[in-house]
Design an enzyme around this catalytic site. Structure first.
Site, PDB file in Angstrom:
ATOM      1  N   HIS A 207       5.607   2.961   8.256  1.00 42.57           N
ATOM      2  CA  HIS A 207       4.393   2.765   7.268  1.00 42.57           C
ATOM      3  C   HIS A 207       4.014   1.431   7.908  1.00 42.57           C
ATOM      4  O   HIS A 207       4.624   0.419   7.761  1.00 42.57           O
ATOM      5  CB  HIS A 207       5.093   2.606   6.039  1.00 42.57           C
ATOM      6  CG  HIS A 207       4.249   2.122   4.814  1.00 42.57           C
ATOM      7  ND1 HIS A 207       3.829   3.088   3.806  1.00 42.57           N
ATOM      8  CD2 HIS A 207       3.330   1.267   4.647  1.00 42.57           C
ATOM      9  CE1 HIS A 207       2.740   2.618   3.144  1.00 42.57           C
ATOM     10  NE2 HIS A 207       2.547   1.592   3.543  1.00 42.57           N
ATOM     11  N   ARG A 290      -6.355  -4.693  -3.978  1.00 45.33           N
ATOM     12  CA  ARG A 290      -5.767  -5.784  -4.939  1.00 45.33           C
ATOM     13  C   ARG A 290      -4.968  -6.563  -4.026  1.00 45.33           C
ATOM     14  O   ARG A 290      -4.751  -6.235  -2.764  1.00 45.33           O
ATOM     15  CB  ARG A 290      -4.983  -5.121  -6.062  1.00 45.33           C
ATOM     16  CG  ARG A 290      -3.944  -4.042  -5.449  1.00 45.33           C
ATOM     17  CD  ARG A 290      -3.050  -3.527  -6.650  1.00 45.33           C
ATOM     18  NE  ARG A 290      -2.249  -2.420  -6.210  1.00 45.33           N
ATOM     19  CZ  ARG A 290      -1.156  -2.708  -5.524  1.00 45.33           C
ATOM     20  NH1 ARG A 290      -0.820  -3.940  -4.977  1.00 45.33           N
ATOM     21  NH2 ARG A 290      -0.495  -1.599  -5.141  1.00 45.33           N
TER      22      ARG A 290
END
Length: 441
Positions: A207, A290
């Site tokens: 990831h 965000r």
């Protein structure tokens, strides 16, 4: 610049935003659940308003109550932090209708990217590879057909999910039938939307994510990359910056994919582009519109205060486009509440002492209560050193000094990870923690 910012969040991230606001001489307003009235973030704010009794739906997801607090306080902007309403397009739209600046992108952009399936379709339109899958699946029959086409194992995900919620790995049609309605209900409770989608499950992948910042004139900064492969129940536990596995050519490929995605977006503010990296190829996962929990490792390697910069860009400041240079290696571990033997994940922090030689971001003090209503994060512990090897060694020393009594935590797991030769050799993937003793999913 803003005069007063309401922080639509709690705990560690609320305190982090308050620190940034103090640097900018901006007054702060906290909102809180009644059960957290004595919390540190409430006491640190210039003003505070109760918006509900206890659970997240009754308080920190209470759009109307939070907006009323903003209007009563005279705030001119709202910072959503991460989680809760941070990627809620309706809330961002309601802020605009009330004359308040939502510190984040436009509602339309949030709506596009909050829908994980729609975001993947958009990425494909920008010639960015995505994991094979299927969206717009209305019933179990469509799910079964798509899963059969992809081949098991598959990942069933909430379309509007995040934070590891609403995700299951399914190895058979029987598991799909059993988990489908459970995931729908979990998504409905956590995200107020039960849409789901399927994607092929990669058995070996890492990831990797890119931190981006874009201003109102479209100037784009790439603020380095992070590795977040070490996850438990799809929630990140260890994060590093930069992603040490990448070659210079792979990093440039990653950044070019980031540019392609951002080129088609009318985007303002911080964001994180998340990818899976398998067999030297990147596959776009999602974009978080965000501030990220793990933003601090990027702060350590770039020397930037991302929250200060985020607020300044929301207020109209322009930035210099390009790739931000980064130095050294930073590691963050999340010290989480976790049932451990006779100890529960909730209760009073009878002892809570952390090593002063590291950066520690926490919303708790000794004597505070860990409540069952919110996320499990107790503290983030971060170090930066010239090399990854030295960063691991320092973090090991830091973890040895942690003293916490009264609740169970994952401290033993964090200590175990840092000592593993395979972790030290950077031989990890997204399934790494599932293979640790006592941590099987």
């Amino acid at each position: 610049m803003f005069k007063k910012i309401l922080i639509a969040n709690r705990g560690e991230v609320a305190l982090r935003i308050m620190r940034a606001c103090r640097q900018l001489n901006i007054a702060t307003v906290a909102v809180y659940a009644q059960v957290e009235q004595q919390s540190l973030f409430v006491q640190q704010a210039d003003e505070a308003y109760c918006v509900g009794p206890d659970t997240a739906p009754s308080s920190y997801l209470n759009r109307e109550g939070i907006l009323m607090a903003a209007l009563l306080s005279g705030a001119d902007a709202i910072h959503p932090g991460y989680g809760f309403l941070a990627e809620d397009a309706l809330f961002a739209k309601m802020c605009a209708e009330c004359g308040l600046t939502f510190i984040g992108p436009q509602p339309e952009t949030i709506a596009l990217l909050a829908d994980k399936a729609a975001a993947k379709t958009y990425a494909q339109q920008q010639d960015v590879p995505v994991i094979p899958g299927g969206s717009g699946l209305k019933d179990e029959a469509a799910l079964r057909q798509t899963a059969a086409r992809l081949g098991y194992p598959v990942m069933l995900k909430a379309s509007f999910g995040g934070g590891g919620k609403g995700m299951r790995v399914l190895s058979s049609e029987r598991e799909l039938q059993h988990q489908y309605h459970l995931i729908q209900e979990e998504a409905r409770q956590a995200f107020l939307n039960d849409a789901v989608y399927l994607e092929k499950y990669l058995t070996r992948a890492r990831h990797i994510e890119v931190q981006v910042l874009q201003d109102q004139a479209g100037h784009l900064q790439l603020l380095g990359d992070r590795e977040c492969s070490l996850q438990r129940n799809h929630q990140k536990v260890v994060e590093e910056s930069p992603a040490a596995i990448l070659t210079p050519a792979e990093r440039e490929n990653l950044y070019q994919l980031a540019r392609q995605i951002m080129a088609g977006l009318d985007y303002v503010g911080l964001g994180t582009l998340e990818f899976l990296f398998a067999e030297h190829h990147f596959y776009f996962l999602e974009m978080n519109t965000r501030l990220q929990v793990e933003h601090a490792v990027t702060e350590l390697t770039t020397g930037m205060d991302l929250v200060v910069t985020q607020i300044e860009v929301a207020a109209g400041k322009l930035i210099k486009p390009g790739v931000q240079t980064f130095k050294g290696h930073a590691i963050e571990v999340r010290l989480n509440a976790q049932a451990q033997g006779a100890l529960l994940a909730t209760g009073r922090l009878e002892t809570f002492r952390l090593f002063t030689g590291a950066r520690v971001d926490t919303g708790y003090r000794e004597g505070d209560q860990i409540l069952p209503y919110y996320d499990a994060l107790v503290a983030k512990i971060l170090v930066k050193q010239p090399t990854r090897k030295k960063a691991i060694e320092k973090l090991q020393r830091c973890l040895q000094h942690v003293q916490i009594k009264g609740i169970g935590t994952n401290l033993a797991t964090l200590t175990q990870i840092m000592a593993l030769p395979s972790y030290q050799a950077n031989l990890v993937d997204i399934h790494f923690l599932a293979h640790l003793a006592g941590d099987a999913q």
